[in-house]
Design a protein around this motif. Structure first.
Motif, PDB file in Angstrom:
ATOM      1  N   UNK A  49     110.863  55.371  33.391  1.00 32.07           N
ATOM      2  CA  UNK A  49     110.920  54.220  32.603  1.00 32.07           C
ATOM      3  C   UNK A  49     110.891  52.829  33.157  1.00 32.07           C
ATOM      4  N   UNK A  50     110.770  52.582  34.493  1.00 35.74           N
ATOM      5  CA  UNK A  50     110.759  51.665  35.196  1.00 35.74           C
ATOM      6  C   UNK A  50     112.119  51.204  35.982  1.00 35.74           C
ATOM      7  N   UNK A  51     112.032  49.816  36.289  1.00 37.42           N
ATOM      8  CA  UNK A  51     113.353  49.487  37.172  1.00 37.42           C
ATOM      9  C   UNK A  51     114.028  48.330  36.541  1.00 37.42           C
ATOM     10  N   UNK A  52     115.095  48.355  36.162  1.00 40.35           N
ATOM     11  CA  UNK A  52     116.033  47.262  35.366  1.00 40.35           C
ATOM     12  C   UNK A  52     115.770  46.152  36.216  1.00 40.35           C
ATOM     13  N   UNK A  53     115.769  44.919  35.396  1.00 42.43           N
ATOM     14  CA  UNK A  53     116.011  43.590  36.058  1.00 42.43           C
ATOM     15  C   UNK A  53     117.472  42.992  36.027  1.00 42.43           C
ATOM     16  N   UNK A  54     117.690  41.806  36.190  1.00 44.19           N
ATOM     17  CA  UNK A  54     118.777  41.222  35.958  1.00 44.19           C
ATOM     18  C   UNK A  54     119.008  40.844  34.553  1.00 44.19           C
ATOM     19  N   UNK A  55     120.423  40.867  34.176  1.00 44.26           N
ATOM     20  CA  UNK A  55     120.912  40.799  32.873  1.00 44.26           C
ATOM     21  C   UNK A  55     121.730  39.739  32.645  1.00 44.26           C
ATOM     22  N   UNK A  56     122.268  39.358  33.754  1.00 45.31           N
ATOM     23  CA  UNK A  56     123.562  38.039  33.846  1.00 45.31           C
ATOM     24  C   UNK A  56     122.849  36.785  33.035  1.00 45.31           C
ATOM     25  N   UNK A  57     121.815  36.519  32.674  1.00 38.19           N
ATOM     26  CA  UNK A  57     121.552  35.208  32.193  1.00 38.19           C
ATOM     27  C   UNK A  57     120.860  35.572  30.884  1.00 38.19           C
ATOM     28  N   UNK A  58     121.033  36.870  30.064  1.00 37.57           N
ATOM     29  CA  UNK A  58     120.482  37.271  29.049  1.00 37.57           C
ATOM     30  C   UNK A  58     121.292  36.845  27.954  1.00 37.57           C
ATOM     31  N   UNK A  59     120.666  36.579  26.681  1.00 36.02           N
ATOM     32  CA  UNK A  59     121.681  36.320  25.636  1.00 36.02           C
ATOM     33  C   UNK A  59     122.917  37.142  25.315  1.00 36.02           C
ATOM     34  N   UNK A  60     123.924  36.579  24.654  1.00 36.65           N
ATOM     35  CA  UNK A  60     125.125  37.366  24.615  1.00 36.65           C
ATOM     36  C   UNK A  60     125.654  36.813  23.454  1.00 36.65           C
ATOM     37  N   UNK A  61     126.801  37.581  22.833  1.00 37.57           N
ATOM     38  CA  UNK A  61     127.459  37.431  21.559  1.00 37.57           C
ATOM     39  C   UNK A  61     128.894  37.864  22.234  1.00 37.57           C
ATOM     40  N   UNK A  62     129.919  36.737  22.425  1.00 36.68           N
ATOM     41  CA  UNK A  62     131.274  37.212  22.673  1.00 36.68           C
ATOM     42  C   UNK A  62     132.298  36.506  21.934  1.00 36.68           C
ATOM     43  N   UNK A  63     133.134  37.372  21.167  1.00 29.70           N
ATOM     44  CA  UNK A  63     134.166  36.662  20.262  1.00 29.70           C
ATOM     45  C   UNK A  63     135.204  35.849  21.196  1.00 29.70           C
ATOM     46  N   UNK A  64     135.808  34.929  20.615  1.00 30.39           N
ATOM     47  CA  UNK A  64     136.899  34.110  21.268  1.00 30.39           C
ATOM     48  C   UNK A  64     137.979  34.977  21.527  1.00 30.39           C
ATOM     49  N   UNK A  65     138.812  34.377  22.442  1.00 28.11           N
ATOM     50  CA  UNK A  65     140.197  35.283  22.752  1.00 28.11           C
ATOM     51  C   UNK A  65     140.838  35.312  21.359  1.00 28.11           C
ATOM     52  N   UNK A  66     140.933  34.144  20.732  1.00 29.55           N
ATOM     53  CA  UNK A  66     141.716  34.397  19.418  1.00 29.55           C
ATOM     54  C   UNK A  66     141.301  35.654  18.533  1.00 29.55           C
ATOM     55  N   UNK A  67     139.869  35.621  18.627  1.00 32.10           N
ATOM     56  CA  UNK A  67     139.409  36.866  17.623  1.00 32.10           C
ATOM     57  C   UNK A  67     139.823  38.231  18.110  1.00 32.10           C
ATOM     58  N   UNK A  68     139.896  38.143  19.507  1.00 30.76           N
ATOM     59  CA  UNK A  68     140.255  39.497  20.147  1.00 30.76           C
ATOM     60  C   UNK A  68     141.754  39.653  20.196  1.00 30.76           C
ATOM     61  N   UNK A  69     142.499  38.751  20.086  1.00 32.06           N
ATOM     62  CA  UNK A  69     143.907  38.815  19.667  1.00 32.06           C
ATOM     63  C   UNK A  69     144.246  39.300  18.213  1.00 32.06           C
ATOM     64  N   UNK A  70     143.914  38.640  17.376  1.00 35.26           N
ATOM     65  CA  UNK A  70     143.784  38.843  16.045  1.00 35.26           C
ATOM     66  C   UNK A  70     143.463  40.260  15.597  1.00 35.26           C
ATOM     67  N   UNK A  71     142.150  40.680  16.297  1.00 40.47           N
ATOM     68  CA  UNK A  71     141.590  42.204  15.955  1.00 40.47           C
ATOM     69  C   UNK A  71     142.609  43.302  16.580  1.00 40.47           C
ATOM     70  N   UNK A  72     143.189  42.894  17.602  1.00 39.83           N
ATOM     71  CA  UNK A  72     144.006  43.802  18.364  1.00 39.83           C
ATOM     72  C   UNK A  72     145.533  43.920  17.514  1.00 39.83           C
ATOM     73  N   UNK A  73     146.003  42.812  17.022  1.00 38.06           N
ATOM     74  CA  UNK A  73     147.085  42.815  16.306  1.00 38.06           C
ATOM     75  C   UNK A  73     146.943  43.391  14.902  1.00 38.06           C
ATOM     76  N   UNK A  74     145.841  43.479  14.433  1.00 35.97           N
ATOM     77  CA  UNK A  74     145.782  43.895  12.844  1.00 35.97           C
ATOM     78  C   UNK A  74     144.927  45.302  12.968  1.00 35.97           C
ATOM     79  N   UNK A  75     145.153  46.002  14.219  1.00 41.92           N
ATOM     80  CA  UNK A  75     144.388  47.350  14.414  1.00 41.92           C
ATOM     81  C   UNK A  75     143.057  47.368  13.951  1.00 41.92           C
TER      82      UNK A  75
END
Length: 252
Positions: A49-75
Motif C-alpha cells: 500500500x506504500x509507505x506512510x508519510x508524516x502526519x504531524x502537520x496535517x489538519x486536525x479537530x481537537x475539542x477544548x479542555x472544557x469540552x473534554x471535562x464536560x463530556x467526562x462529567x456528563x458520561x
C-alpha cells in the motif's frame, strides 16, 4: 484451525470489494477536503500500500479542555480518529446531541495511524480521566504497516480498563487514486486489520466493533455511492450512514 464464519465472510467480502473498487478506478471523485496519509515515495512498501508519510502537520479537530471535562462529567463519549473523523466528527456530535443529549469530545487528526490515536487516548486519560465510552475511529492509516495494529488495540484496551467500553470502527480502504495493484493491497491490508480487531474482541469482552466495512460489503454498490474516494464517506450520504451506525452502537 478451521476458520470461523466471520473470517470466511471477511476474506470473501474483501475480494469482492477489491474487484468493485478496481473497476471504479476511473470514476470521478470529489476533491479531498482532508488528508489521507501520503506515501514518502513511489515504492509500494513491504505490504503493497506504500509507505506512510508524516502526519504531524496535517489538519486536525481537537475539542477544548472544557469540552473534554464536560463530556467526562456528563458520561459522554471521547473520540479518537483520523481524517474520516476530521470530516465527519462535527456531524456526529450534532447527531448524538440531538438523539439523547450525549456530549462528544474529539481528538481527530488527519493521516494519523492508530499509534498516535492511542497516544492521544493516554494523554486524555492522564489529563481528564475517561468516561465509560470511548470511540476509536482509527485504522485507515495502518494499511501501510498492518502488523503493528494489534499492539495498538491492546494498548487502547489496557488504558481503558475493564470497566469501560471501547467502540472501534472497522476499516475499509481502497483508494481510487492508486493503481489496481495497490488497490488490491489496500483491500487486503484493510481485511488484515479487521481480522486483528475481531481477534481482539475474543480477548476483550468490552470491545465493540462498529461494522462500517461490513455494512459497505453487504451491498457492493455502496462502495461507490457511500465513499467519495475509496476512503472517506461521501457527504451527506456516506457520512450520515456511518455516523448512524456509530450512534446506534454507542446508544445500544
Amino acid at each position: 484451525m478451521k476458520p470461523n464464519r466471520r473470517q470466511i465472510f471477511t476474506v470473501g467480502a474483501a475480494a469482492a470489494a477489491a474487484s468493485v473498487a478496481a473497476s471504479a478506478q476511473t470514476a470521478a471523485a470529489a476533491p479531498a477536503a482532508v488528508e489521507f496519509a501520503a506515501t514518502t515515495s513511489s515504492t509500494t512498501g513491504p505490504y503493497g500500500s506504500g509507505v506512510a508519510g508524516s502526519w504531524t502537520n496535517s489538519t486536525r479537530a481537537i475539542s477544548t479542555a472544557a469540552q473534554f471535562e464536560k463530556t467526562r462529567q456528563t458520561n459522554g463519549v471521547f473520540m479518537f480518529g483520523d481524517s474520516i473523523s476530521v470530516q465527519d466528527g462535527k456531524a456526529l456530535a450534532i447527531r448524538l446531541l440531538n438523539r439523547n443529549g450525549t456530549q462528544l469530545a474529539v481528538n481527530n487528526w488527519s493521516s494519523r495511524p492508530s499509534s498516535g490515536a492511542v497516544d492521544a487516548l493516554q494523554a486524555a486519560a492522564s489529563a481528564y480521566g475517561l468516561p465509560r465510552r470511548i470511540l476509536m475511529a482509527s485504522g485507515s492509516n495502518d494499511i501501510f504497516d498492518p502488523p503493528k495494529f494489534r499492539a495498538q488495540v491492546d494498548r487502547a484496551m489496557s488504558i481503558a480498563g475493564r470497566d469501560r467500553t471501547v467502540f472501534w470502527v472497522d476499516i475499509q480502504v481502497v483508494r481510487r487514486s492508486v493503481t489496481a495493484t495497490v488497490q488490491q493491497a489496500d483491500q487486503r491490508n484493510s481485511a488484515w486489520l479487521n481480522m486483528q480487531l475481531y481477534d481482539a474482541q475474543t480477548k476483550y469482552p468490552n470491545l465493540r466493533i462498529i461494522r462500517w466495512a461490513e455494512w459497505l460489503w453487504v451491498k457492493p454498490y455502496r462502495l461507490l455511492n457511500y465513499l467519495r474516494d475509496g476512503v472517506h464517506p461521501s457527504v451527506p450520504l456516506g457520512q450520515d450512514a456511518r455516523n448512524e451506525l456509530i450512534v446506534q452502537s454507542l446508544l445500544s
